[in-house]
Design a protein around this motif. Structure first.
Motif, PDB file in Angstrom:
ATOM      1  N   GLY A 283      19.596  -0.429  10.211  1.00  0.00           N
ATOM      2  CA  GLY A 283      20.456  -0.454   9.122  1.00  0.00           C
ATOM      3  C   GLY A 283      19.652   0.023   7.916  1.00  0.00           C
ATOM      4  O   GLY A 283      20.248   0.524   7.061  1.00  0.00           O
ATOM      5  N   LEU A 284      18.409  -0.453   7.615  1.00  0.00           N
ATOM      6  CA  LEU A 284      17.657  -0.048   6.725  1.00  0.00           C
ATOM      7  C   LEU A 284      16.134  -0.200   6.928  1.00  0.00           C
ATOM      8  O   LEU A 284      15.659  -1.079   7.630  1.00  0.00           O
ATOM      9  N   ALA A 285      15.151   0.769   6.235  1.00  0.00           N
ATOM     10  CA  ALA A 285      13.740   0.629   6.582  1.00  0.00           C
ATOM     11  C   ALA A 285      13.243   0.340   5.163  1.00  0.00           C
ATOM     12  O   ALA A 285      13.574   0.972   4.302  1.00  0.00           O
ATOM     13  N   ILE A 286      12.197  -0.620   4.899  1.00  0.00           N
ATOM     14  CA  ILE A 286      11.549  -0.834   3.546  1.00  0.00           C
ATOM     15  C   ILE A 286       9.998  -0.454   3.817  1.00  0.00           C
ATOM     16  O   ILE A 286       9.474  -0.915   4.551  1.00  0.00           O
ATOM     17  N   ASP A 287       9.267   0.446   3.014  1.00  0.00           N
ATOM     18  CA  ASP A 287       8.165   0.671   2.957  1.00  0.00           C
ATOM     19  C   ASP A 287       7.589   1.048   4.219  1.00  0.00           C
ATOM     20  O   ASP A 287       6.490   0.573   4.602  1.00  0.00           O
ATOM     21  N   THR A 288       8.115   1.767   5.069  1.00  0.00           N
ATOM     22  CA  THR A 288       7.660   2.309   6.297  1.00  0.00           C
ATOM     23  C   THR A 288       6.376   3.060   6.109  1.00  0.00           C
ATOM     24  O   THR A 288       6.415   3.981   5.320  1.00  0.00           O
ATOM     25  N   ALA A 289       5.341   2.739   6.934  1.00  0.00           N
ATOM     26  CA  ALA A 289       4.001   3.390   6.679  1.00  0.00           C
ATOM     27  C   ALA A 289       3.294   3.145   5.442  1.00  0.00           C
ATOM     28  O   ALA A 289       2.460   4.001   5.129  1.00  0.00           O
ATOM     29  N   GLY A 290       3.891   2.253   4.540  1.00  0.00           N
ATOM     30  CA  GLY A 290       3.262   2.016   3.420  1.00  0.00           C
ATOM     31  C   GLY A 290       2.038   1.172   3.378  1.00  0.00           C
ATOM     32  O   GLY A 290       1.736   0.607   4.407  1.00  0.00           O
ATOM     33  N   PRO A 291       1.197   1.176   2.096  1.00  0.00           N
ATOM     34  CA  PRO A 291      -0.143   0.474   2.437  1.00  0.00           C
ATOM     35  C   PRO A 291       0.015  -1.080   2.155  1.00  0.00           C
ATOM     36  O   PRO A 291      -0.842  -1.782   2.646  1.00  0.00           O
ATOM     37  N   GLY A 292       1.218  -1.595   1.942  1.00  0.00           N
ATOM     38  CA  GLY A 292       1.324  -3.075   1.799  1.00  0.00           C
ATOM     39  C   GLY A 292       1.969  -3.576   3.080  1.00  0.00           C
ATOM     40  O   GLY A 292       2.485  -4.782   3.093  1.00  0.00           O
ATOM     41  N   GLY A 293       2.512  -2.576   3.801  1.00  0.00           N
ATOM     42  CA  GLY A 293       3.079  -3.234   5.118  1.00  0.00           C
ATOM     43  C   GLY A 293       4.592  -2.931   5.096  1.00  0.00           C
ATOM     44  O   GLY A 293       5.307  -2.711   4.053  1.00  0.00           O
ATOM     45  N   GLU A 294       5.157  -2.893   6.230  1.00  0.00           N
ATOM     46  CA  GLU A 294       6.598  -2.536   6.072  1.00  0.00           C
ATOM     47  C   GLU A 294       7.294  -4.172   6.114  1.00  0.00           C
ATOM     48  O   GLU A 294       7.365  -4.913   6.897  1.00  0.00           O
ATOM     49  N   GLU A 295       8.477  -3.804   5.577  1.00  0.00           N
ATOM     50  CA  GLU A 295       9.478  -5.021   5.387  1.00  0.00           C
ATOM     51  C   GLU A 295      10.700  -4.699   6.555  1.00  0.00           C
ATOM     52  O   GLU A 295      11.198  -3.520   6.115  1.00  0.00           O
ATOM     53  N   PHE A 296      11.049  -5.773   7.217  1.00  0.00           N
ATOM     54  CA  PHE A 296      12.007  -5.438   8.203  1.00  0.00           C
ATOM     55  C   PHE A 296      13.165  -6.335   7.655  1.00  0.00           C
ATOM     56  O   PHE A 296      13.539  -7.350   8.136  1.00  0.00           O
ATOM     57  N   PRO A 297      14.299  -5.871   6.932  1.00  0.00           N
ATOM     58  CA  PRO A 297      15.459  -6.578   6.822  1.00  0.00           C
ATOM     59  C   PRO A 297      16.194  -6.904   8.126  1.00  0.00           C
ATOM     60  O   PRO A 297      16.335  -6.156   9.165  1.00  0.00           O
ATOM     61  N   VAL A 298      17.032  -8.008   8.011  1.00  0.00           N
ATOM     62  CA  VAL A 298      17.500  -8.578   9.380  1.00  0.00           C
ATOM     63  C   VAL A 298      19.206  -8.774   9.133  1.00  0.00           C
ATOM     64  O   VAL A 298      19.750  -9.076   8.055  1.00  0.00           O
ATOM     65  N   PHE A 299      19.962  -8.277  10.021  1.00  0.00           N
ATOM     66  CA  PHE A 299      21.288  -8.569  10.195  1.00  0.00           C
ATOM     67  C   PHE A 299      21.340 -10.040  10.643  1.00  0.00           C
ATOM     68  O   PHE A 299      21.270 -10.461  11.980  1.00  0.00           O
ATOM     69  N   GLU A 300      22.043 -11.005   9.554  1.00  0.00           N
ATOM     70  CA  GLU A 300      21.851 -12.413   9.788  1.00  0.00           C
ATOM     71  C   GLU A 300      23.239 -12.792  10.552  1.00  0.00           C
ATOM     72  O   GLU A 300      23.245 -13.672  11.096  1.00  0.00           O
ATOM     73  N   GLU A 301      24.378 -11.835  10.142  1.00  0.00           N
ATOM     74  CA  GLU A 301      25.625 -12.513  10.817  1.00  0.00           C
ATOM     75  C   GLU A 301      26.430 -11.198  10.811  1.00  0.00           C
ATOM     76  O   GLU A 301      26.287 -10.195  10.254  1.00  0.00           O
ATOM     77  N   PHE A 302      27.350 -11.372  12.130  1.00  0.00           N
ATOM     78  CA  PHE A 302      28.374 -10.024  12.489  1.00  0.00           C
ATOM     79  C   PHE A 302      29.778 -10.744  12.457  1.00  0.00           C
ATOM     80  O   PHE A 302      29.912 -11.835  12.808  1.00  0.00           O
ATOM     81  N   TRP A 303      30.577  -9.691  12.215  1.00  0.00           N
ATOM     82  CA  TRP A 303      32.088  -9.954  12.330  1.00  0.00           C
ATOM     83  C   TRP A 303      32.493  -8.782  13.335  1.00  0.00           C
ATOM     84  O   TRP A 303      32.263  -7.669  12.915  1.00  0.00           O
ATOM     85  N   VAL A 304      33.257  -9.080  14.411  1.00  0.00           N
ATOM     86  CA  VAL A 304      33.712  -8.102  15.158  1.00  0.00           C
ATOM     87  C   VAL A 304      34.987  -8.135  15.087  1.00  0.00           C
ATOM     88  O   VAL A 304      35.742  -9.286  15.524  1.00  0.00           O
ATOM     89  N   GLU A 305      35.994  -7.029  15.045  1.00  0.00           N
ATOM     90  CA  GLU A 305      37.512  -6.923  14.828  1.00  0.00           C
ATOM     91  C   GLU A 305      37.905  -6.834  16.164  1.00  0.00           C
ATOM     92  O   GLU A 305      37.479  -6.080  16.969  1.00  0.00           O
ATOM     93  N   ARG A 306      38.810  -7.776  16.885  1.00  0.00           N
ATOM     94  CA  ARG A 306      39.703  -7.700  17.692  1.00  0.00           C
ATOM     95  C   ARG A 306      40.425  -6.346  17.921  1.00  0.00           C
ATOM     96  O   ARG A 306      41.240  -6.214  16.985  1.00  0.00           O
ATOM     97  N   PRO A 307      40.426  -5.272  18.888  1.00  0.00           N
ATOM     98  CA  PRO A 307      40.816  -4.374  18.748  1.00  0.00           C
ATOM     99  C   PRO A 307      42.399  -4.467  19.510  1.00  0.00           C
ATOM    100  O   PRO A 307      42.602  -5.290  20.305  1.00  0.00           O
ATOM    101  N   MET A 308      42.947  -3.156  19.336  1.00  0.00           N
ATOM    102  CA  MET A 308      44.573  -3.185  19.744  1.00  0.00           C
ATOM    103  C   MET A 308      44.462  -2.607  21.131  1.00  0.00           C
ATOM    104  O   MET A 308      43.233  -2.208  21.664  1.00  0.00           O
ATOM    105  N   ALA A 309      45.352  -2.818  21.960  1.00  0.00           N
ATOM    106  CA  ALA A 309      45.124  -1.941  23.357  1.00  0.00           C
ATOM    107  C   ALA A 309      44.926  -0.810  23.474  1.00  0.00           C
ATOM    108  O   ALA A 309      44.366  -0.129  24.241  1.00  0.00           O
ATOM    109  N   ASN A 310      45.553   0.163  22.452  1.00  0.00           N
ATOM    110  CA  ASN A 310      45.254   1.246  22.448  1.00  0.00           C
ATOM    111  C   ASN A 310      44.133   1.917  21.331  1.00  0.00           C
ATOM    112  O   ASN A 310      44.335   3.316  20.857  1.00  0.00           O
TER     113      ASN A 310
END
Length: 526
Positions: free
Chosen positions: A187-214
């Motif tokens: 989803g997002l990268a923060i300070d990749t390869a930076g001198p202070g180290g990389e931060e890894f954001p986290v997906f904490e919660e998901f919502w999935v929509e029930r799809p129709m038959a078609n």
């Protein structure tokens, strides 16, 4: 950074056999329902960003934390508990069990008619075998899952194949028809390869929509959180020969982090390159090539197409390609011939390419390519992303939309230059003649190039940056496969500085016949 990459590689091995739990729709309907839409999710992300970050407590019991890789594999999901398994719906969903290295749990909800219901964890949906039996007893009902996996009849009617997996930080991987899992997205990268180290954001919660038959696609939403940012994400996943993922993201910076300079990686892609044709050296391995991706492709805002072959450097390398309103970029696996890998199990010739197509104007920024040294194929060592030059202040959203194309074979409705493309890069030196020179062979292919006769006037245009000079340049048609080869040699000036190289083919009227090959040659790491 490497430790995170190692975790992602372990996910590769786990994903094919990893246990998920799957709840029936009836089970989820017993949970309280709340109104849900993308606007409400954005409001929640904005409210979270206005408060200090608080890391969520882990709900994973110690018995699951102590499981090793083999013990973790002894937890198996029960396919008859898949969400929507008894419904006439073109998708099914399973959830991954926590344990081993997967110690961060997420909440997952099903959305039906604009109402969201929490999908509860239940040990009854799992088979616990061997050493995992003891770990599977007395698990808390609010433990949650470590991720989710969606199935679809992607390749053959009646056969349910993996389509997409969300697991670990904000990582996800998808498949197109005929492909095997390879590179990952985030989803997002923060300070990749930076001198202070990389931060890894986290997906904490998901919502999935029930799809129709078609339904032709599946809609998934995710809430992101980290010390620096919060975010609301919407994914529309459309499977096929090219699996298309439409992403809409709204990202908020926390005030405590918004004052400092941060590097945001938009639409980050993570892959592996150990060695290939372009490598200066070859490990003692029986396979000719080993990689999930072999190059970075860019379509700039001015319309130029660039191709940067990937490398496994001896020291970390970061390359930046400044641009304004880019038309797209991606990590490609162009080499599709099994004979170039000879790996039946890994099937590197079937690893997908991923192209990121911006929706709307992205403004000024740069595509960054990070290449890390790796001693083998078990480390993801390649990262590519878009980094905007300007970020909004705290409290103001960064809105970004893009389409991700996951595919095997280029052509048809896949993004590709209309001119000739780079099909291989080779380098080396002569041990008997002009041994001080570094030699490169860049082969270009494509239907238009193949139709040119060997007598056509085709010129190789080579540009060499500081640190070396051009010694020889030639271009000729290869009569054995109808490609065209640009051959050139450079002489280093002895400074040891990295040298930027560019090359393309043009006709006698000055028109470009190919995309531009771009390469960073580093004499210090050879």
């Amino acid at each position: 950074m490497l430790s995170r990459f190692r975790c992602q590689v372990l996910l590769r091995a786990i994903s094919a056999v990893l246990c998920g739990v799957v709840m029936t729709a009836a089970a989820s309907s017993a949970v309280a329902q709340d109104a849900f839409d993308f606007e409400k999710l954005q409001e929640r992300a904005a409210a979270m960003a206005a408060k200090p970050y608080v890391a969520p407590p882990s709900r994973v019991p110690e018995a699951l934390r102590r499981l090793n890789y083999d013990e973790y594999r002894q937890i198996a999901y029960r396919a008859d508990h898949a969400l929507w398994v008894r419904d006439d719906i073109p998708f099914r969903m399973q959830f991954f069990h926590p344990g081993f290295i997967q110690l961060h749990t997420v909440r997952i909800n099903e959305v039906v008619d604009g109402r969201a219901a929490r999908i509860p964890f239940s040990a009854e949906a799992f088979d616990y075998r061997g050493a995992a039996q003891a770990a599977g007893s007395g698990l808390p009902a609010d433990m949650g899952f470590s991720g989710l996996r969606v199935h679809n009849q992607l390749n053959k009617p009646g056969v349910w194949d993996d389509l997409i997996v969300f697991q670990g930080a904000s990582y996800f991987r998808a498949l197109a028809k005929g492909s095997h899992y390879g590179l990952s997205a985030r989803g997002l990268a923060i300070d990749t390869a930076g001198p202070g180290g990389e931060e890894f954001p986290v997906f904490e919660e998901f919502w999935v929509e029930r799809p129709m038959a078609n339904a032709k696609g599946l809609r998934v939403w995710a809430l992101m959180d980290s010390p620096s940012v919060t975010g609301a994400y919407q994914f529309l996943i459309k499977p096929g020969g090219v699996t298309l993922i439409e992403v809409n993201a709204v990202i908020y910076r926390r005030a405590a982090k918004a004052e400092g300079r941060q590097v945001f990686g938009i639409a980050p892609l993570t892959s592996m390159f150990w060695f290939g044709k372009s490598s200066a050296s070859h490990p003692d391995d029986l396979r000719p090539e080993v990689h999930d991706s072999d190059g970075l492709s860019l379509h700039t805002g001015t319309g130029e197409w660039l191709w940067r072959p990937l490398d496994n450097p001896r020291a970390m390398s970061v390359s930046s390609f400044s641009d304004e309103n880019p038309r797209g970029f991606g990590l490609m696996q162009r080499e599709r011939d099994f004979e170039n890998y000879h790996d039946i199990e890994a099937a590197y010739h079937l690893r997908p390419s991923v192209w990121v197509e911006p929706v709307g104007d992205w403004g000024r920024g740069e595509v960054r390519l990070v290449e890390l040294p790796t001693p083998d194929e078990t480390n993801d060592n390649i990262v590519a992303f878009w980094s905007p030059f300007t970020l909004p202040p705290a409290g103001e959203p960064l809105r970004v939309s893009y389409r991700m194309h996951w595919f095997n074979e280029a052509g048809g409705n896949t993004p590709a230059p209309r001119t000739g493309i780079v099909v291989s890069t080779r380098q080396g030196r002569s041990f008997t003649h002009e041994t001080n020179l570094r030699r490169f062979w860049v082969d270009y292919g494509g239907d238009a190039l193949a139709k040119l006769s060997a007598g056509e006037k085709v010129e190789a245009v080579v540009t060499v940056g500081d640190g070396a000079r051009v010694a020889h340049v030639s271009a000729e048609k290869n009569p054995h496969n109808n490609t065209w080869r640009a051959a050139f040699a450079i002489e280093p000036d002895g400074s040891g500085k990295p040298v930027e190289l560019r090359c393309f083919l043009r006709n006698n009227r000055g028109g470009a016949l190919t995309e531009t090959w771009s390469y960073l040659w580093n004499p210090e790491t050879r």
